[in-house]
Design an enzyme around this catalytic site. Sequence first.
Site, PDB file in Angstrom:
ATOM      1  CG  ASN A  89      21.078   9.130  -4.385  1.00 15.98           C
ATOM      2  OD1 ASN A  89      20.666   9.594  -5.448  1.00 15.98           O
ATOM      3  ND2 ASN A  89      22.002   9.750  -3.658  1.00 15.98           N
ATOM      4  CG  LEU A  90      14.352   8.191  -6.456  1.00 14.98           C
ATOM      5  CD1 LEU A  90      14.097   7.080  -7.473  1.00 14.98           C
ATOM      6  CD2 LEU A  90      13.130   8.369  -5.554  1.00 14.98           C
ATOM      7  CE  LYS A  91      19.635  16.048  -6.231  1.00 16.75           C
ATOM      8  NZ  LYS A  91      20.123  16.982  -5.180  1.00 16.75           N
ATOM      9  CD  GLU A  92      23.933   9.303  -6.420  1.00 23.75           C
ATOM     10  OE1 GLU A  92      24.756   9.888  -5.699  1.00 23.75           O
ATOM     11  OE2 GLU A  92      23.760   8.065  -6.405  1.00 23.75           O
ATOM     12  CG  ASP A 118      30.305   6.219   1.402  1.00 22.73           C
ATOM     13  OD1 ASP A 118      30.086   6.227   0.175  1.00 22.73           O
ATOM     14  OD2 ASP A 118      30.774   7.192   2.015  1.00 22.73           O
TER      15      ASP A 118
END
Length: 475
Positions: free
Chosen positions: A197-200, A266
């Site tokens: 995701n963007l944060k990761e 997921d």
Amino acid sequence: MADKIDISLYEKARIVVYGDIMLDRYWYGQASRISPEAPIPVVNVDQIEARPGGAANVALNVAALGASVELMGVVGDDQESRELETLLNKKSINCHFHRLNDHPTVTKLRVLGQNQQLLRLDFEKTLKHYEDKGLLQRYQHSLSHAQAVILSDYAKGALFNVTAPIQRAREKGLPVLVDPKSVDFSRYAGATLLTPNLKEFEAVVGHCRTDQELEFKARALIHQYRFEAILITRGKQGMMLIQKEGAAINLVAHAREVYDVTGAGDTVIAVMAASLAAGGDFYEAAQLANLAAGLVVRKLGAATVTVPELRRALHQITASHHGILSEKALLLAVADARAHGETIVMTNGCFDILHAGHVHYLEAAKAMGHRLIVAVNDDNSVRRLKGKDRPINSLQARMEVLTALRAIDWVVPFSEDTPARLITEVLPNILVKGGDYQPSQIAGGDEVVKNGGKVLTIPIKEGFSTSRLVEKMLN
């Protein structure tokens, strides 16, 4: 949309899921008063539920699509792991657990009042320097009849040595999809696809101020670590697919209502794996994964999406509002789409002899939003622009061919030399032209920008040109 993938083929896919296995518990109730002991809500619990979580939820998502799935990972020798195995066996998931006496099954307990999450309790102990040769041998055996591998890394230690699973699958020519939680992407070198995701993603590369910066940094990682693609999920902003070759593709989110984003990642990686196993490419798979994500976030908790749900959603998208419209009818259709929160993309051209370059361009344009409008020069307009021998095909013929493309929602004719007036009437969220234009040269662009919209260009597919095709036919 993604019409090249036959989603009924999901049931023939065999997928291996390896990673951090968890049990999710949910306590539901009503929170109608504050505790006299402390300023906290009191929840009167009236329902208790247990669901597979982490890699187990990925496996559940794969199974919900009809595919055969083998799940492997580390759990504790405890009641939680046995409860989890029972839940998974009911869904025909083949489990290969390595049970440890001194390690608890990772369990997350969520307390909800009026379906709002109030508290989460985690019961876990991260594995350090874990490697089990027996489990790796079982994994190696499972690869012999698999079409894809998912590595679900929640940084709990089951994939401490993730290099070996990647290498063994790639040696057999299998796509390896990784949902990464580690900030060290070098651990996943050689994997086929990453789905952060963007944060990761920004935890690895730093904050990205623009889409161009996001694409640049993703492409650098792709080349550095030999990935084939990265799919970045961005919540309400949808997704961005960056492949080794070609321009990045933005996919707009389909969800109009979001109840719970738990487990949405997921669902995304499960649909990507099933779609690749069914013969799709990254772009086609990402379209379906994006659609599935829009469905699953409307459900409470870590939920799944089924093939019938996907098929219904695909039908709704492809069947609604396609066709040739008058300007008045177009404006009404646009108003209705905006009322439902949809993003309007618009482009224009003569489209005299449709070729593969046009199709590639129009599909990329559609991926930027929910609705794609194509404004088409009428015959007199084409004649003024291209010469007395053009168009080759009449306006009606050109529009009928365009409406046959599923990427296009609405086709509308215009008679002027440029569609500036029409664009000003529509004021799309995104105005698109080919990469041979500068944004400042695009008719109607200034008005779109003033209205808060964007003016973008899409790289031209080399080797295709209507003018060259006409010249070739004449010669």
